[in-house]
Design an enzyme around this catalytic site. Sequence first.
Site, short mmCIF file in Angstrom:
data_model
loop_
_atom_site.label_atom_id
_atom_site.label_comp_id
_atom_site.label_asym_id
_atom_site.label_seq_id
_atom_site.Cartn_x
_atom_site.Cartn_y
_atom_site.Cartn_z
N GLY A 1 0.87 -1.18 0.00
CA GLY A 1 0.00 0.00 0.00
C GLY A 1 0.90 1.23 0.00
N ARG A 2 0.36 2.33 0.51
CA ARG A 2 1.13 3.58 0.50
C ARG A 2 2.45 3.44 1.26
NH1 ARG A 2 -3.89 5.26 2.25
NH2 ARG A 2 -5.11 6.52 0.82
N ILE A 3 2.38 2.88 2.48
CA ILE A 3 3.58 2.84 3.32
C ILE A 3 4.56 1.80 2.78
CG2 ILE A 3 4.46 2.48 5.68
CD1 ILE A 3 1.69 3.47 6.70
N THR B 1 5.66 -2.51 11.58
CA THR B 1 5.17 -1.17 11.94
C THR B 1 3.69 -1.07 11.61
OG1 THR B 1 5.86 -0.37 9.76
CG2 THR B 1 7.37 0.03 11.60
N ARG C 1 0.38 -3.47 12.56
CA ARG C 1 -0.41 -3.66 13.77
C ARG C 1 0.12 -4.91 14.46
NH1 ARG C 1 -1.81 0.88 13.47
NH2 ARG C 1 -3.92 1.74 13.41
N GLU D 1 -0.81 -4.05 23.28
CA GLU D 1 -0.19 -2.73 23.39
C GLU D 1 -0.84 -1.98 24.53
OE1 GLU D 1 0.03 -0.12 19.95
OE2 GLU D 1 0.98 -1.74 18.85
N HIS E 1 5.00 2.25 19.43
CA HIS E 1 4.05 2.65 18.37
C HIS E 1 4.22 4.13 18.00
CE1 HIS E 1 -0.11 1.47 16.53
NE2 HIS E 1 0.53 2.34 15.75
#
Length: 327
Positions: A157-159, A238, A240, A269, A288
């Site tokens: 995706g974008r990241i 990075t 989830r 978390e 996070h």
Amino acid sequence: MLPKVLVTRPLPGDALERLRREPLDLRLWEDEEPPPRPAFLASLSGVEGLLCLLTEGVDEEALAAAGSALRVVSTMAVGYDNIAVAACTRRGIPVGHTPGVLTETTADLAFALLLAAARRVVEAAEYVKAGRWRAWSPTALLGWEVHHATLGIVGLGRIGLEMAKRARGFDMRVLYHSRSRRPEAESALGLTFVPALHELLAATDFVSLHVPLTADTRHLIGAAELRAMKPTAVLINTARGPVVDQRALYAALRAGTIAAAGLDVTDPEPLPAGDPTLALPNVLVLPHIGSASLQTRAKMAAMAVDNLLAGLRGERLPHCVNPEVYR
Ligand code: DGY
């Protein structure tokens, strides 16, 4: 009566000032820590607009606690796995999120984690602080080479795409596995698509996860996937925490099934200070902070406010997760 709005944390930038200038009955949870669940549920009563973070579970119970007044949910995050989107849609509630503005910032952090885990940066800094640096050593703190290594991106995706760009700067070979193939990215960045996840895992020195958390991606990386990786491989997450089976990862790091991991997200978390994962020498855990730059967090807060105000005005949210709500 002014519309009641709940904001679940102090926000960066001028987001709160913007909200205070609006004719709103603004309720702010002022602590830096999330509201405990009972307090969150209680404060939802009669709320028309909710601006929340990824730490708040906006599930059926929360929606019921808010009641029929709720007109918009706006999360200050791109990921929205904490929100029962289908339930919101059923109630006619648009859900806003903050895509785009944190893409490069998160990829920067993912690459920083990759470098730090590979070259044992944090361990080395702690070694100095502990007074263990006595002389230059040909054998101490040896890590894994990043340049010319092979990176496997899971989720382009974008990241994921920004991660690929960064890897190219280090002359890495980049493979990717994704739901849909991206031929334009393949030719622009020299990426190779690998249709089978296990094949990608077996062929790469670094694996970086960039998928959203869904029912399909929960525990996408479990014991079998970790076994498929090279014993010298480094896993970077990075995305989830629950995308990785944390217990299987602990076992794999302990047994040397893989070499190391760099995690900006964990399950649960926050990871409790006594969690055995933190005692492993070959894991680097961050709290996070993928999107945690001053500029990006201010942009995320501004977008979350834009979404919230649009929803309260009955306008289409600029960044809506469930556009089907408008049909
Ligand atoms: C997100 O936006 O989903 C990140 O995890 C936090 O910035």
